[in-house]
Design an enzyme around this catalytic site. Structure first.
Site, PDB file in Angstrom:
ATOM      1  N   GLY A   1       0.836  -1.194   0.000  1.00  0.00           N
ATOM      2  CA  GLY A   1       0.000   0.000   0.000  1.00  0.00           C
ATOM      3  C   GLY A   1       0.867   1.238   0.000  1.00  0.00           C
TER       4      GLY A   1
ATOM      5  N   CYS B   1       5.225  -6.246   1.630  1.00  0.00           N
ATOM      6  CA  CYS B   1       5.602  -4.832   1.607  1.00  0.00           C
ATOM      7  C   CYS B   1       4.915  -4.079   2.762  1.00  0.00           C
ATOM      8  CB  CYS B   1       5.299  -4.233   0.236  1.00  0.00           C
ATOM      9  SG  CYS B   1       6.111  -2.641  -0.021  1.00  0.00           S
ATOM     10  N   TYR B   2       3.974  -3.193   2.472  1.00  0.00           N
ATOM     11  CA  TYR B   2       3.267  -2.504   3.565  1.00  0.00           C
ATOM     12  C   TYR B   2       2.662  -3.517   4.526  1.00  0.00           C
ATOM     13  CZ  TYR B   2       0.283   0.846   5.995  1.00  0.00           C
ATOM     14  OH  TYR B   2      -0.312   1.624   6.954  1.00  0.00           O
TER      15      TYR B   2
ATOM     16  N   HIS C   1       7.928  -7.773  -3.760  1.00  0.00           N
ATOM     17  CA  HIS C   1       6.596  -8.105  -4.293  1.00  0.00           C
ATOM     18  C   HIS C   1       6.633  -9.435  -5.050  1.00  0.00           C
ATOM     19  CE1 HIS C   1       4.389  -4.398  -3.369  1.00  0.00           C
ATOM     20  NE2 HIS C   1       5.606  -3.862  -3.369  1.00  0.00           N
TER      21      HIS C   1
ATOM     22  N   GLU D   1       4.204 -11.048  -6.153  1.00  0.00           N
ATOM     23  CA  GLU D   1       3.078 -11.179  -7.086  1.00  0.00           C
ATOM     24  C   GLU D   1       3.384 -10.658  -8.483  1.00  0.00           C
ATOM     25  OE1 GLU D   1       3.452  -9.108  -4.623  1.00  0.00           O
ATOM     26  OE2 GLU D   1       2.343  -7.227  -4.833  1.00  0.00           O
TER      27      GLU D   1
ATOM     28  N   SER E   1     -23.742  -9.256 -26.329  1.00  0.00           N
ATOM     29  CA  SER E   1     -23.076  -8.236 -27.132  1.00  0.00           C
ATOM     30  C   SER E   1     -22.230  -8.895 -28.206  1.00  0.00           C
ATOM     31  CB  SER E   1     -22.168  -7.411 -26.224  1.00  0.00           C
ATOM     32  OG  SER E   1     -21.152  -8.249 -25.699  1.00  0.00           O
TER      33      SER E   1
ATOM     34  N   ASP F   1     -17.579 -12.153 -22.409  1.00  0.00           N
ATOM     35  CA  ASP F   1     -18.177 -12.235 -21.072  1.00  0.00           C
ATOM     36  C   ASP F   1     -19.666 -12.562 -21.126  1.00  0.00           C
ATOM     37  OD1 ASP F   1     -15.662 -11.397 -20.497  1.00  0.00           O
ATOM     38  OD2 ASP F   1     -16.224  -9.334 -20.025  1.00  0.00           O
TER      39      ASP F   1
ATOM     40  N   SER G   1     -21.312 -13.851 -23.507  1.00  0.00           N
ATOM     41  CA  SER G   1     -21.529 -15.156 -24.140  1.00  0.00           C
ATOM     42  C   SER G   1     -21.284 -16.287 -23.151  1.00  0.00           C
ATOM     43  CB  SER G   1     -20.595 -15.336 -25.338  1.00  0.00           C
ATOM     44  OG  SER G   1     -20.810 -14.306 -26.259  1.00  0.00           O
TER      45      SER G   1
ATOM     46  N   LYS H   1     -10.705 -11.965 -16.212  1.00  0.00           N
ATOM     47  CA  LYS H   1     -10.939 -12.161 -17.651  1.00  0.00           C
ATOM     48  C   LYS H   1     -10.389 -13.504 -18.161  1.00  0.00           C
ATOM     49  CE  LYS H   1     -12.197 -10.324 -21.643  1.00  0.00           C
ATOM     50  NZ  LYS H   1     -13.463  -9.637 -21.875  1.00  0.00           N
TER      51      LYS H   1
END
Ligand code: XMP
Length: 537
Positions: A76, A103-104, A193, A195, A247, A251, A253, A393
């Site tokens: 953060g 980290c934070y 980090h 990640e 659309s 997503d 679909s 996604k």
């Protein structure tokens, strides 16, 4: 690796939750870092379900009842050396589950447990190296004592004194306590980090935390999610009827196919053909849903209505508003024809759901009003079904594959709700749209032929409201200019232009000018986002 799923969960969650591996859940408390979503990605890649919550939204009781097998405290922007900055709820450290502070998150854990953190002159940003000075379950099978390992750092403050029970397992020049562990309590902290991709072994360290240390079995797969989601939809919808706006994008679909599996013909899909779709797109959607999946589909042909309402309109925001409102009018009218409808299905994804942590407060500026079916549920008094709201996604893409959607379909580039209207700056007309469709198709064909489609986040053509002079076959031409846009991105929030080689760009330009009468000049847009946006309007 410790044991299997704990079936004796304290809450009364339904049985499919355990079956899908969701009983093993990791709680990520967000302190506002840019990378918190990446932590969730890494945890899920290890087959463990997790959720992100702002650090201050769950009270002690909610944390106790959440059923976390482990907790991760994110990074953060604040400083624990200043008063009034965020702290983890104390309950986190009294639950008896492993905690990883990043980290934070490391700094606040250290401070809250009795250690010391100080602001430092030696700020560390970017690539750094840590020396592994102790064995630690976090490093099992990844890093060995004595090794020097690449990590990614982004910090000013640093830990200067450890709480009782902790020892240092890795150090760096800027962070003497780069990784710390209290293995008896299952508390771990890293200043770097893990990640981000620039910590090459970071994903494996996070997997060690969730699988080896927290003892999760890693059973959260898309096949399991599919069964779980189907059961959940049935429980929510009961014998109600659902309407879903398609659309043509991935997503909506995937949401529709999943809903159809759950409730069959009580789902009706509505596809509004706005006349702003790309070449062949409407036919593909109708064929896929009616032909392949046998899903009831109402196909509304509304090109005349959309182009009529857009006539003479040049302002991008007005265009978006007109398209959004027209879409809602049509959808509403079609729904009314169906008789009783109880639910509206939407392909909302997890990034839209995660509540962001803001330290500055205040509303963010509207850059573009994004078009969705917002406003409809209130108007039609519908309840929402959002079966994808826990997924990222690429997880939606994996679910689409699991449901039998083709690779070509699930891998499609995103396409904006207002469609080609925002790729025709200035007034939108049927003639301009026809030119744009032809040029866009050539560009995408060439990208596919060059094997580049999957390396690009989004690629498209923009028909410019500029005419330029050319010479074609000894004749003067005075035709439209066209811009090509192709970007790389991970989430559409930031983007960079794709570095095509010049030979490729030349080939595309030649084909477009030769094959599309009405375009005589092609340019390539090399603006990144920020400061540009991906679409031109
Ligand atoms: P921008 O242009 O804001 O776009 O950089 C970021 C991503 O969002 C898509 N986009 C939209 N998607 N409705 C949508 O569903 C919209 O109104 C809309 N506007 C932009 C854009 O294509 C890109 O992927």
């Amino acid at each position: 690796m410790a044991g299997a799923i704990s079936m004796a969960s304290p809450d009364r969650r339904p049985p499919w939750v355990a079956e899908a591996g969701e009983a093993e859940r990791v709680l990520i408390l967000d302190f506002g870092a840019q990378y918190t979503q990446l932590i969730a990605r890494r945890v899920r890649e290890a087959g463990v379900y997790c959720e992100i919550h702002p650090f201050n939204r769950l009270d002690d009781a909610a944390i106790g009842g959440w059923g976390a097998k482990a907790i991760i405290l994110s990074g953060g922007p604040a400083s624990v050396t200043e008063s009034g900055t965020p702290r983890a709820p104390d309950r986190v450290f009294r639950l008896g589950v492993p905690v990883l502070g990043i980290c934070y998150g490391e700094q606040t854990m250290v401070q809250q447990l009795g250690g010391e953190v100080a602001a430092s002159d030696h700020r560390e940003f970017g690539r750094a190296f840590v020396d592994v000075v102790g064995d630690c379950a976090l490093f099992d099978g990844v890093w060995a004592k004595g090794g020097r390992e690449q990590v990614w750092m982004s910090h000013g403050d640093r830990v200067i004194g450890l709480p009782a029970g902790f020892r240092t397992v890795a150090t760096s020049d800027g962070a003497p306590f780069a990784a710390i562990a209290d293995e008896a309590r299952g508390f771990y902290g890293v200043q770097f980090h893990p990640e981000v991709m620039h910590t090459p072994d970071g994903a494996r360290l996070i997997a060690n935390f969730t699988l080896r240390i927290a003892g999760c079995a890693g059973r959260w797969t898309m096949a399991a999610f599919r069964r779980q989601a189907v059961a959940r939809i049935r429980a929510q919808v009961g014998d109600g009827r659902v309407i879903c706006g398609l659309s043509g994008g991935v997503d909506s679909s995937v949401a529709a196919v999943l809903l159809h599996e759950a409730i069959g013909d009580r789902l009706t899909c509505v596809f509004v053909d706005t006349g702003l779709m790309r070449a062949g797109e409407s036919d593909e959607v109708v064929e896929l849903f009616r032909g392949h999946f046998n899903i009831p589909l109402v196909h509304v042909e509304a090109e005349g209505l959309f182009l009529g309402r857009l006539q003479g309109v040049t302002d991008p925001e007005r265009k978006r508003k007109i398209i959004g409102a027209s879409f809602i009018d049509l959808f509403d009218a079609e729904a009314a024809k169906l008789g009783r409808v109880d639910f509206l299905a939407q392909g909302t994804l997890y990034p839209d759901v995660i509540e962001s942590v803001s330290f500055t407060g205040g509303p963010s500026v509207t850059i573009k009003s994004h078009h969705n079916v917002g406003g409809l549920p209130e108007r039609m008094r519908l309840k929402l079904v959002e079966p994808l709201r826990e997924l990222f996604k690429d997880e939606v893409r994996a679910l689409g594959r699991e449901l039998g959607l083709s690779e070509a379909f699930v891998g499609r580039h995103p396409f904006p709700g207002p469609g080609l209207a925002i790729r025709v700056p200035g007034e939108v007309t049927a003639e301009k749209l026809a030119l744009l469709r032809l040029a866009d198709r050539i560009f995408i064909e060439e990208i596919r032929d060059a094997g580049l489609y999957d390396a690009i986040w989004q690629a498209f053509a923009v028909l410019l409201p500029v005419k330029t002079v050319g010479v074609m076959g000894d004749m003067r031409s005075y035709d439209h200019a066209l811009a090509l846009r192709a970007v790389t991105s991970t989430d559409g929030m930031t983007a960079d232009y794709y570095p095509f080689d010049h030979g490729f760009l030349g080939r595309v330009a030649t084909r477009i000018i030769n094959e599309v009468r009405g375009i005589n000049r092609v340019t390539y847009d090399i603006t990144s986002k920020p400061p540009g946006t991906i679409e031109w309007e």
